[in-house]
Design an enzyme around this catalytic site. Structure first.
Site, PDB file in Angstrom:
ATOM      1  CB  VAL A  49      30.248  39.246  46.365  1.00  0.00           C
ATOM      2  CG1 VAL A  49      28.805  39.683  46.596  1.00  0.00           C
ATOM      3  CG2 VAL A  49      30.952  40.204  45.422  1.00  0.00           C
ATOM      4  CG  ASP A  72      36.337  31.419  38.517  1.00  0.00           C
ATOM      5  OD1 ASP A  72      35.195  31.449  38.009  1.00  0.00           O
ATOM      6  OD2 ASP A  72      36.583  31.823  39.670  1.00  0.00           O
ATOM      7  CE1 TYR A  79      37.501  40.060  38.464  1.00  0.00           C
ATOM      8  CE2 TYR A  79      38.732  38.107  37.844  1.00  0.00           C
ATOM      9  CZ  TYR A  79      38.122  38.876  38.809  1.00  0.00           C
ATOM     10  OH  TYR A  79      38.131  38.468  40.114  1.00  0.00           O
TER      11      TYR A  79
END
Length: 300
Positions: free
Chosen positions: A225, A262, A269
């Protein structure tokens, strides 16, 4: 993508160029031949219920493009009628081809997602977004290293486009939804890209052992992004577009990997319905790699 990995690709590719060896593509994931047969679900499968609810009223569908021509030029969806196989019903109805109205898979949270137009200007923009997302600044000669890395990302993108069948690889792009949404194809291509993601059909046996009854799956990678549009649901909409693609192509499972440390990506997710099924072995840290987790989602 860690700085070590970026510099690793740079060093290796310099060596390969010096010795006339093939180049590597850091974001390339597809290892299957382009003409490999795609597994399809039965017509009366529940997948078409999701397809009907996703594509039904909005007319959103995945634009199918013809394979690249023999002379190496990339095709453009603006030069052809965009058609995609869809179901005209749910239970026992015949499948047919429905002409695409606008080519968008998803419209949510102020963003819309479509398949990337295979034109040089848009391909370069996609490579720029991915390179900015995965490149970690170097202490010295950062501009040089970034440009080199961006060129490698662009090379990998061209490689996948030219060596993959249109129903086995796609690059999806997100852009803003505007109130005065324009309809002409020329104007659509000028809209600002805010995010990208790659989807590739794969069949890695190490992954398939976690996917009951599956022969292949849709692998999600390279999700990125633009900096100014993060934390605005762009990635969420991109993941939803991956699900729509999986249904249209006839695959029950989506698979992705995330770095184990992360937490932001893993939370994204998890909220999208993915669950962790395995981790990289501990020895990967000994060779300078960050451990990753494997996450899957099953469409019902």
């Amino acid at each position: 993508m860690a700085n070590l990995q970026a510099n690793h690709y740079i060093i290796i590719n310099i060596s390969r160029r010096l010795f006339s060896l093939p180049r590597i593509h850091p974001l390339s994931t597809s290892t299957l031949p382009p003409n490999h047969r795609t597994r399809r679900w039965p017509r009366n499968h529940q997948s078409f219920k999701l397809l009907a609810s996703t594509v039904g009223e909005g007319g959103s569908a995945l634009v199918q493009q013809r394979p690249p021509s023999k002379d190496g030029d990339l095709p453009s969806i603006t030069d052809q009628k965009a058609e995609v196989g869809t179901s005209t019903g749910v239970d026992g109805c015949d499948e047919g081809k429905e002409e695409i109205v606008d080519g968008y898979l998803v419209r949510e949270y102020g963003w819309k997602v479509r398949r990337m137009v295979e034109e040089r200007s848009e391909i370069k923009k996609v490579a720029q977004i991915q390179a900015q997302a995965f490149h970690v600044p170097a202490f010295f000669f950062d501009d040089f290293f970034f440009q080199f890395f961006q060129d490698e990302v662009l090379s990998g993108l061209y490689y996948r486009l030219r060596n993959s069948a249109p129903d086995r690889y796609a690059c999806l792009v997100a852009e803003p939804v505007k109130d005065d949404d324009i309809s002409t194809k020329t104007q659509k291509r000028c809209q600002q890209l805010v995010g990208v993601v790659d989807v590739t059909v794969l069949r890695d046996n190490d992954v398939l052992r976690h996917l009951q009854g599956a022969e292949e799956y849709l692998y999600v990678s390279g999700i990125a992004v633009a900096h100014n549009f993060r934390r605005q649901k762009v990635a969420t909409v991109l993941l939803k577009a991956c699900e729509v693609t999986s249904v249209l192509w006839g695959y029950e499972y989506l698979v992705l990997r995330a770095y184990e440390d992360d937490r932001g990506a893993r939370a994204l997710y998890t909220n999208a319905g993915y669950r962790m099924v395995s981790r990289d072995p501990p020895w990967v840290t000994l060779i300078g790699m960050k451990p990753r987790v494997l996450m899957i989602k099953r469409l019902r």
